[in-house]
Design a protein around this motif. Sequence first.
Motif, PDB file in Angstrom:
ATOM      1  N   ILE A 269      -8.590   4.565  -7.915  1.00 53.70           N
ATOM      2  CA  ILE A 269      -7.230   5.037  -7.645  1.00 53.70           C
ATOM      3  C   ILE A 269      -6.354   3.843  -7.263  1.00 53.70           C
ATOM      4  N   GLU A 270      -5.141   3.774  -7.844  1.00 54.93           N
ATOM      5  CA  GLU A 270      -4.218   2.703  -7.453  1.00 54.93           C
ATOM      6  C   GLU A 270      -3.797   2.901  -6.009  1.00 54.93           C
ATOM      7  N   VAL A 271      -3.985   1.862  -5.193  1.00 56.88           N
ATOM      8  CA  VAL A 271      -3.601   1.948  -3.781  1.00 56.88           C
ATOM      9  C   VAL A 271      -2.462   0.998  -3.440  1.00 56.88           C
TER      10      VAL A 271
ATOM     11  N   ARG B  51       0.902  -1.159   0.000  1.00 57.61           N
ATOM     12  CA  ARG B  51       0.000   0.000   0.000  1.00 57.61           C
ATOM     13  C   ARG B  51       0.930   1.195   0.000  1.00 57.61           C
ATOM     14  N   GLY B  52       0.805   2.067  -1.016  1.00 55.18           N
ATOM     15  CA  GLY B  52       1.837   3.074  -1.206  1.00 55.18           C
ATOM     16  C   GLY B  52       3.151   2.340  -1.425  1.00 55.18           C
ATOM     17  N   THR B  53       4.188   2.724  -0.703  1.00 57.08           N
ATOM     18  CA  THR B  53       5.481   2.058  -0.863  1.00 57.08           C
ATOM     19  C   THR B  53       5.767   1.096   0.298  1.00 57.08           C
TER      20      THR B  53
ATOM     21  N   SER C 105     -10.366   6.417  -0.341  1.00 55.86           N
ATOM     22  CA  SER C 105      -9.586   7.514  -0.935  1.00 55.86           C
ATOM     23  C   SER C 105      -8.931   8.484   0.039  1.00 55.86           C
TER      24      SER C 105
ATOM     25  N   GLY D 109      -0.371   5.583   2.861  1.00 56.00           N
ATOM     26  CA  GLY D 109      -0.944   5.079   1.622  1.00 56.00           C
ATOM     27  C   GLY D 109      -2.337   5.654   1.456  1.00 56.00           C
ATOM     28  N   THR D 110      -3.029   5.183   0.432  1.00 55.04           N
ATOM     29  CA  THR D 110      -4.392   5.642   0.186  1.00 55.04           C
ATOM     30  C   THR D 110      -5.345   4.523   0.569  1.00 55.04           C
ATOM     31  N   ASP D 111      -6.376   4.872   1.321  1.00 58.48           N
ATOM     32  CA  ASP D 111      -7.313   3.862   1.807  1.00 58.48           C
ATOM     33  C   ASP D 111      -8.363   3.544   0.739  1.00 58.48           C
ATOM     34  N   GLY D 112      -9.150   2.523   0.999  1.00 57.34           N
ATOM     35  CA  GLY D 112     -10.183   2.105   0.066  1.00 57.34           C
ATOM     36  C   GLY D 112     -11.156   3.220  -0.283  1.00 57.34           C
TER      37      GLY D 112
ATOM     38  N   ASN E 159      -8.925   1.321  -5.505  1.00 61.82           N
ATOM     39  CA  ASN E 159     -10.021   1.512  -4.556  1.00 61.82           C
ATOM     40  C   ASN E 159     -11.318   1.857  -5.299  1.00 61.82           C
ATOM     41  N   TRP E 160     -12.348   2.226  -4.533  1.00 57.45           N
ATOM     42  CA  TRP E 160     -13.682   2.411  -5.113  1.00 57.45           C
ATOM     43  C   TRP E 160     -13.748   3.597  -6.057  1.00 57.45           C
ATOM     44  N   ASN E 161     -12.741   4.460  -6.010  1.00 53.81           N
ATOM     45  CA  ASN E 161     -12.674   5.553  -6.978  1.00 53.81           C
ATOM     46  C   ASN E 161     -11.719   5.228  -8.121  1.00 53.81           C
TER      47      ASN E 161
END
Lengths: 341, 341
Positions: free
Chosen positions: A322-324, A11-13, B189, B184-187, A318-320
């Motif tokens: 966006i690569e997570v 998740r991220g790096t 956003s 990181g980015t969550d589910g 994710n639901w938008n």
Amino acid sequence: MTNPVLIEVTRGTTVESRHRGTFALVDGAGRVVASAGDIDAPVFPRSAVKALQALPLVENGWADRYGLAPAELALACASHSGEAIHTETALGTLRKLGLDEAALECGAHWPTARTAAAALIRDDRAPSALHNNCSGKHAGFLCLACGLKAEPRGYVGREHRVQRTVKDALVAAYGHDLDEATSGTDGCSIPTYAVPLRHLARAFARFGSGEAWPRERAAAAARLRSAVAAYPLLVAGTGRLDTDLMAHFGERVFTKTGAEGVFCAALPERGWGLALKCDDGATRASEAILLHLLEAAIAWTPDDRAALATRHDPVMRNWNGIEVGRLRPTEAIGAALAGVA
Amino acid sequence: MTNPVLIEVTRGTTVESRHRGTFALVDGAGRVVASAGDIDAPVFPRSAVKALQALPLVENGWADRYGLAPAELALACASHSGEAIHTETALGTLRKLGLDEAALECGAHWPTARTAAAALIRDDRAPSALHNNCSGKHAGFLCLACGLKAEPRGYVGREHRVQRTVKDALVAAYGHDLDEATSGTDGCSIPTYAVPLRHLARAFARFGSGEAWPRERAAAAARLRSAVAAYPLLVAGTGRLDTDLMAHFGERVFTKTGAEGVFCAALPERGWGLALKCDDGATRASEAILLHLLEAAIAWTPDDRAALATRHDPVMRNWNGIEVGRLRPTEAIGAALAGVA
């Protein structure tokens, strides 16, 4: 023995989760081409061995006696998504035996294909045993019962002639005895027997090449592989990995997923088989490991890489949208596969 | 450091799969009461910290200014199942702010509650952002934006005043700085920040007791705990573990699940908090670990044991309802909890 981490989920790096596991890539003589972790520990192959369980059906001529078509043979090897093509094909097999879905003893569950589940909901219908992902295998078991002239009722039982025949076929395929003490009951109520990964992989090497098998069994394996390659949608379903891999590679690979993080594959052009198990049972990891093993085991072209890129390097969104994060192989996979060429 | 196997999944009498993990049970001063694995490694708490993220909303008086009811506060702490009570409550919060679902930036997904998903399918409707399991938390974020007199648009962004306020609240709750490098980015956003499990557990100890926190924050925590205890269905959904635990124990426990195998809990009567992470991200294992920790941490009566038996000793059944296996704790859990009394 602690099996190595084979797949990291980022998740991220940062690494968020880790999947340990074991795999064996072996030839038809059982020589290990590459491996990771403890390949001598018994694992439940679950649905990954449906094609091996279908061997006696073909080998004894009963699939022909009852007129099973290639699509029906492919479905006998399937963990399907419960789409219309799956339920109709399973029912077709049953009708050839003079039976219907009432004969199935696998239990009912909702189709895993969202479209198929939605269609049932819109029609206010409950799922039947035909929607069970194993209904094709069970239709095959009923064909086996007919061939054996055995009473079909109770065919899922450990002591029924169908399951004894299937167990004998597994023992022959593995070249390894199966112990009732390390057996269990599968999701569809038949017995499942734990087997060391190295023997499971060797069985798939032989399923692909016929090496060391009697001619009839080798021919049965070739027919099943050919049926699945011709009808890849039947063996899994729309958008599923097994279907997409065999639609892409045709007879060059045979792959089959099993519950609790198992995957098996036959690679006829190399004479190799592979078997893997993710310790924690995660499908996302077993799929990722399979892709890395396949890439190393058969020469992927740039076209293969392009076609399978989203499978080979899965991005988590994710639901938008966006690569997570990503699923990535660890150095343990790379090191184990370094000698494969 | 290799974290220990905490949960084994059996099939028959054989172990089929294994889940490794780590947990920390600590007091409000951060003293470790019991632990397993590496509790200094940062983990993403994901949705397990929604209640901490809701603290500034209450602490600054904005929940009161906009007239948020206890059910709406409970939903602000929720990962809900998308049932009607959840979507209606989220919409209610938004209307109090003069907004509607168009203001939500969490993205849409199908309700996890099968009945709710089926209702949408029957009505030929697609899910909206209100069905997102985080819609209550996001309605809370929008209330925060109103309180801060910030432009609501973009409230999920890392640099938006809402998320900076939420991050400050987490840093204060953890008593530990959060590094952008391990975020990181969550589910849904918003940013999520990795934090060592020991600090996460201490934050929940203080969430339960108020120890070492300013009076306003302690009071905000007490209000959120009380709201969730009064409306346990709002924090998760029908048949979900968080809901069932808090319906059973009331204010004696506050628990919250997070994605990728995380669970956090506050145990006010002991002044303890706990945090756990299953290495591989499996919810089945994080739930099982939580139950064993809860049992050890608060004195379960025979009635508690009876009420929670199917949760505490989960049996895996197949499509015919036949028991095929169990989830069981390893000795590593028992050894780590031996000193807890």
